[in-house]
Structures are given as structure tokens and as C-alpha cells.
Design an enzyme around this catalytic site. Sequence first.
Site, short mmCIF file in Angstrom:
data_model
loop_
_atom_site.label_atom_id
_atom_site.label_comp_id
_atom_site.label_asym_id
_atom_site.label_seq_id
_atom_site.Cartn_x
_atom_site.Cartn_y
_atom_site.Cartn_z
NE ARG A 37 -3.21 86.56 60.26
CZ ARG A 37 -2.01 86.65 59.70
NH1 ARG A 37 -1.00 87.17 60.37
NH2 ARG A 37 -1.81 86.21 58.49
CB SER A 106 3.32 89.62 68.83
OG SER A 106 2.49 88.71 68.16
CE LYS A 135 5.18 92.93 61.43
NZ LYS A 135 4.02 92.86 62.32
#
Length: 205
Positions: A37, A106, A135
Amino acid sequence: MNPYRLYLVTDEQLSVDRLQHVVGEAVAGGVTLVQVREKHGDVRAFIERAEAVQDVLRGTGVPLIINDRVDVALAVNADGVHLGQSDMPAAYARRLLGPDRLLGLSVESDGQLLEAESLPVDYLGLSAIFATPTKTNLIKEWGLNGLSRALTQSSHPIVAIGGIHAGNLREVSKTGVHGVALVSAICAAPCPRSAAAMLISHMGE
């Protein structure tokens, strides 16, 4: 072998050298898939990091997945791509990647879970199972009941992500989920190999 079982998502804060060390140790401890990522938009840096991880994974049989970027995956000949809901549509990505590379997506809501049934993807990343401080734009916290329900509603393998750690991993695994994705539980561990091995032991058979 189930490639999704212990799914490592790399931490973009790690230096390239540290990244290679963490991935090598994590794979030795039992990690079955690695997603690189890079959220900072620097494509050259992304390619450099992906190639560095590719070097570590060569010969291990552990697939390399690239987060978001189909172009980077093709550039480094990765094993697949993981898409978010705002990335390239899955049908376009599949056309570019061909039939043999892994394509993940996702899923953050019941509507997205339903929509994914008609998409040419190989697996879903169900997010977030538990709320986490990192998050901040959380759409849904699935919880164990939501995860169990999603497993009955989807024909795709599901990887659980979000707030999963050694303390709740056993309960998550008991749902029958195909895999769990982790970042800090491995990347931030003093010994990534021991951390991965411990996580595998918590998952049972």
C-alpha cells in the site's frame, strides 16, 4: 492452499529496507499474501516499494497484491490488485489485468456487498469489522454478526479487515471467514515472524 488466510497489508511509513525485513520475516512466520500500500500518490516510490517486496517474495509462492493501482501492478508484474470503491471499476481492471491475476475489492456496506455479486472479482475485503482510531471515515462497523451474515450472502471469499488483533482473532476466525488482513499487528511488532506465527496459532485449523 487458501492465499487469503493471513493477509499482510504493508505500512507505507516503513523505509524500503525495513519493509523488506518485515515482509521476509512475516512470510517466514506464516503470512500467505502481501498487499503493498502506498497512499501518497508517488508512483515512482510505489513501484520501488513494490519491486522491493517482489524481490523478497520471489520463490516463496506468496502472492503480491498492489493496492489501488492497476498500472503499478502491471509495471512490476504483480499477482493482482486490490481496489477501493473509488478506484478503477472492477470490470475495467479485469480487462487490463486479464483472467489470471487476483482482483480484490473493498466492501463497506450491504449495498456494496450485493453489488459485488455481479463483478469480476476474486475476493472481497470486508471493512471495517471493528472500529479503529485510524479509520475516521468509517461507513459501517460490521462486527462479528455482520461478518457472519456477509459470509452467507456473498459467493466470493471474504477477507476481514479493521480492528483485528490477537485478542479478537479467534472469534473472528470462528465465523468461517476466509482470511484476515492486518497491518500494525505485524508491521509494528518487534518480531514480525513471531507475530505472524502467533496470529496463525490463534486462527486454529
